[in-house]
Write a protein that holds these residues in place. Structure first.
Motif, PDB file in Angstrom:
ATOM      1  N   GLU A 225      -7.052  -6.958  -5.044  1.00 16.29           N
ATOM      2  CA  GLU A 225      -6.867  -8.304  -4.502  1.00 16.29           C
ATOM      3  C   GLU A 225      -5.605  -8.956  -5.054  1.00 16.29           C
ATOM      4  OE1 GLU A 225      -9.347 -12.545  -4.229  1.00 16.29           O
ATOM      5  OE2 GLU A 225     -10.138 -10.837  -5.351  1.00 16.29           O
ATOM      6  N   ALA A 226      -5.393  -8.845  -6.351  1.00 16.10           N
ATOM      7  CA  ALA A 226      -4.203  -9.442  -6.955  1.00 16.10           C
ATOM      8  C   ALA A 226      -2.935  -8.727  -6.498  1.00 16.10           C
ATOM      9  CB  ALA A 226      -4.314  -9.402  -8.478  1.00 16.10           C
ATOM     10  N   TYR A 227      -3.002  -7.415  -6.341  1.00 13.63           N
ATOM     11  CA  TYR A 227      -1.831  -6.656  -5.891  1.00 13.63           C
ATOM     12  C   TYR A 227      -1.449  -7.055  -4.473  1.00 13.63           C
ATOM     13  CZ  TYR A 227       1.239  -2.664  -5.069  1.00 13.63           C
ATOM     14  OH  TYR A 227       2.323  -1.869  -4.780  1.00 13.63           O
ATOM     15  N   LEU A 228      -2.442  -7.166  -3.593  1.00 15.99           N
ATOM     16  CA  LEU A 228      -2.159  -7.563  -2.212  1.00 15.99           C
ATOM     17  C   LEU A 228      -1.597  -8.978  -2.152  1.00 15.99           C
ATOM     18  CD1 LEU A 228      -5.264  -6.109  -0.343  1.00 15.99           C
ATOM     19  CD2 LEU A 228      -2.945  -5.195  -0.386  1.00 15.99           C
ATOM     20  N   ALA A 229      -2.138  -9.872  -2.992  1.00 17.72           N
ATOM     21  CA  ALA A 229      -1.622 -11.240  -3.010  1.00 17.72           C
ATOM     22  C   ALA A 229      -0.159 -11.271  -3.441  1.00 17.72           C
ATOM     23  CB  ALA A 229      -2.472 -12.109  -3.936  1.00 17.72           C
ATOM     24  N   LEU A 230       0.199 -10.403  -4.398  1.00 15.13           N
ATOM     25  CA  LEU A 230       1.595 -10.344  -4.834  1.00 15.13           C
ATOM     26  C   LEU A 230       2.494  -9.805  -3.728  1.00 15.13           C
ATOM     27  CD1 LEU A 230       3.767 -10.543  -7.018  1.00 15.13           C
ATOM     28  CD2 LEU A 230       3.101  -8.247  -7.774  1.00 15.13           C
ATOM     29  N   LYS A 231       2.083  -8.729  -3.084  1.00 19.05           N
ATOM     30  CA  LYS A 231       2.899  -8.140  -2.037  1.00 19.05           C
ATOM     31  C   LYS A 231       3.003  -9.046  -0.810  1.00 19.05           C
ATOM     32  CE  LYS A 231       4.052  -4.430  -4.151  1.00 19.05           C
ATOM     33  NZ  LYS A 231       5.461  -4.188  -4.524  1.00 19.05           N
ATOM     34  N   ARG A 232       1.959  -9.854  -0.580  1.00 17.89           N
ATOM     35  CA  ARG A 232       1.989 -10.736   0.576  1.00 17.89           C
ATOM     36  C   ARG A 232       2.884 -11.950   0.370  1.00 17.89           C
ATOM     37  NH1 ARG A 232      -4.519 -10.144   1.668  1.00 17.89           N
ATOM     38  NH2 ARG A 232      -4.364  -8.226   2.921  1.00 17.89           N
ATOM     39  N   ALA A 233       3.489 -12.045  -0.807  1.00 18.13           N
ATOM     40  CA  ALA A 233       4.501 -13.076  -1.001  1.00 18.13           C
ATOM     41  C   ALA A 233       5.731 -12.792  -0.145  1.00 18.13           C
ATOM     42  CB  ALA A 233       4.894 -13.154  -2.472  1.00 18.13           C
ATOM     43  N   ASP A 234       5.894 -11.535   0.278  1.00 13.91           N
ATOM     44  CA  ASP A 234       6.953 -11.159   1.218  1.00 13.91           C
ATOM     45  C   ASP A 234       6.343 -11.072   2.608  1.00 13.91           C
ATOM     46  OD1 ASP A 234       9.103 -10.933  -0.603  1.00 13.91           O
ATOM     47  OD2 ASP A 234       8.352  -8.982  -1.251  1.00 13.91           O
ATOM     48  N   LEU A 235       6.782 -11.933   3.514  1.00 14.46           N
ATOM     49  CA  LEU A 235       6.294 -11.931   4.886  1.00 14.46           C
ATOM     50  C   LEU A 235       7.127 -10.955   5.696  1.00 14.46           C
ATOM     51  CD1 LEU A 235       5.169 -14.653   3.740  1.00 14.46           C
ATOM     52  CD2 LEU A 235       5.264 -15.503   6.074  1.00 14.46           C
ATOM     53  N   LEU A 236       6.475  -9.933   6.240  1.00 11.71           N
ATOM     54  CA  LEU A 236       7.163  -8.872   6.963  1.00 11.71           C
ATOM     55  C   LEU A 236       7.017  -9.066   8.461  1.00 11.71           C
ATOM     56  CD1 LEU A 236       5.942  -5.826   4.829  1.00 11.71           C
ATOM     57  CD2 LEU A 236       7.912  -7.311   4.432  1.00 11.71           C
ATOM     58  N   ALA A 237       8.000  -8.561   9.195  1.00 12.89           N
ATOM     59  CA  ALA A 237       7.932  -8.594  10.660  1.00 12.89           C
ATOM     60  C   ALA A 237       6.922  -7.556  11.120  1.00 12.89           C
ATOM     61  CB  ALA A 237       9.301  -8.305  11.256  1.00 12.89           C
ATOM     62  N   PRO A 238       5.910  -7.940  11.892  1.00 12.03           N
ATOM     63  CA  PRO A 238       4.902  -6.964  12.321  1.00 12.03           C
ATOM     64  C   PRO A 238       5.388  -6.032  13.420  1.00 12.03           C
ATOM     65  CG  PRO A 238       4.416  -9.121  13.238  1.00 12.03           C
ATOM     66  CD  PRO A 238       5.587  -9.313  12.320  1.00 12.03           C
TER      67      PRO A 238
END
Length: 414
Positions: A225-238
């Motif tokens: 959960e913490a890892y995903l929250a960190l990576k989701r700080a970068d918003l990627l083009a889907p």
């Protein structure tokens, strides 16, 4: 005197009147031209217009993907702007990752500690088994002492009457016998307690390796959960597309789900052609269509196919639908959107934009396809694999931490 002034005024010359025959001939020529034109239009309508349905009430549509953050944060970087072309997986916006990084560090430390605590549970099984063996040895020693004390009492008891053994000595032997019996009971109780303790510890460990232990799995889920929250700080083009309607600003504090911008997939556009009710009678799915965009003019012609029919008219889905049951009523012919699929190659050669107007002509002579009814979809409308890597990376991080905190002997067992 001037001679021009003395001459009488010239009489006006009347226009020549055409002869009746000439007038009739002209009327016959005009009538013949009109008749031929009408006949030609009728033949053209029979051979061409009756085979097609046309409308200029058609507009380009596409997937307008809204970019929203999955976690809250402060915007520290904006990597794209309106009209920029982006590829799937390209970073669009970056949020401040400091808080997420701290949470990940804490979760990683907690997972490592949990793995070591669970290792202790597994190691305690061997310790408790050794304790049982020790308690069983103590029981054997106590039983031996009890047997010796019983022999001492048995030998001294008949000698008490003859005076060969004093009463005090016999009392000491009897007391030793009672103490030996108590020691046996205590040793046996210790064995039972050790066995229960082993059983309790085994219930926490049996049937699962260390890395699959529930406590480890709970700590591992917190790391994910913490890892995903960190990576989701970068918003990627889907997906691939063009950026539009960027509203996010640098330093802005955004909440999860707040719209920041949109990405329009210009390689997967279609046309919604709004045909009148009477024009839908002979339309079928799969019929070919020719389209002309105002932005390119008649020199560029698109080819497409009828893909489906809308579930209702535009008025039915309006924010304030018409209430035709009240007041004076005038019938208005309604229009229903018909979706037209475009040829991807032609779309790549002459790109379009969402909202552009089109002229659409559908060839309704081909009635082999199914009617314009709802059909079940077997393939997803759109999908992306951009976010699949995050879950795999989180699992890899968990496996790394578990391996780093798992002892060699226990790792081999698990």
């Amino acid at each position: 005197m001037n001679s021009a002034a003395q001459s009488p005024a010239a009489a006006p010359v009347p226009a020549p009147v055409p002869a009746p025959a000439t007038r009739r001939k002209a009327l016959l020529i005009v009538g013949g031209v009109l008749a031929v034109g009408g006949l030609a239009w009728g033949v053209w309508h029979m051979l061409a217009l009756s085979r097609v349905e046309s409308t200029d009430n058609a507009y380009v549509q596409g997937n307008v993907v809204q970019i929203t953050p999955q976690v809250a944060g402060t915007v520290v970087s904006i990597n794209v702007d309106d009209t920029d072309v982006v590829k799937a997986g390209q970073p669009l916006v970056r949020l401040d990752p400091a808080d997420a990084q701290l949470a990940l560090d804490q979760a990683q430390a907690q997972l490592g500690q949990t793995v070591r605590e669970v290792r202790t549970l597994y190691a305690n099984n061997s310790t408790l088994k050794a304790q049982i063996s020790l308690r069983e040895a103590e029981v054997a020693r106590a039983q031996a002492d009890l047997a010796r004390a019983q022999d001492d009492v048995a030998r001294r008891k008949p000698l008490v009457a003859s005076g060969a053994v004093g009463q005090e000595e016999f009392s000491h032997a009897t007391a030793q016998l009672s103490a030996s019996r108590s020691a046996v009971v205590a040793a046996q109780s210790s064995v039972v307690a050790a066995q229960e303790q082993l059983s309790s510890n085994q219930s926490m460990t049996e049937g699962t390796p260390v890395d699959q232990h529930p406590s480890v799995q709970r700590a591992a889920s917190q790391v994910r959960e913490a890892y995903l929250a960190l990576k989701r700080a970068d918003l990627l083009a889907p997906l691939d597309g063009v950026v539009a309607r960027r509203s996010v600003q640098i330093g802005q504090r955004v909440a999860a789900g707040a719209p920041l911008m949109t990405v329009v997939a210009l390689d997967k556009l279609w046309v919604d052609a709004n045909f009148k009710e009477g024009q839908l009678q002979r339309m079928h799915i799969g019929q070919s269509a020719k389209l002309v965009a105002d932005v390119y003019g008649r020199k560029v012609e698109y080819h497409g196919r009828v893909a489906g029919l809308g579930a209702g008219t535009g008025a039915a889905f309006a924010l304030l639908p018409a209430q035709n049951a009240t007041g004076n009523w005038i019938k208005i012919v309604q229009r229903v959107p018909v979706r037209i699929q475009l040829d991807p190659k032609e779309l790549a050669a002459h790109p379009l934009r969402v909202g552009l107007s089109m002229d659409v002509t559908v060839d309704v002579s081909d009635a082999k396809g199914p009617p314009l009814t709802a059909t079940a979809r077997t393939q997803p409308v759109a999908q992306t694999t951009v976010f699949d890597a995050l879950a795999r990376e989180a699992d890899a991080e968990v496996a790394r931490i578990v391996k780093a905190n798992l002892g060699g002997r226990l790792r081999a067992r698990s």
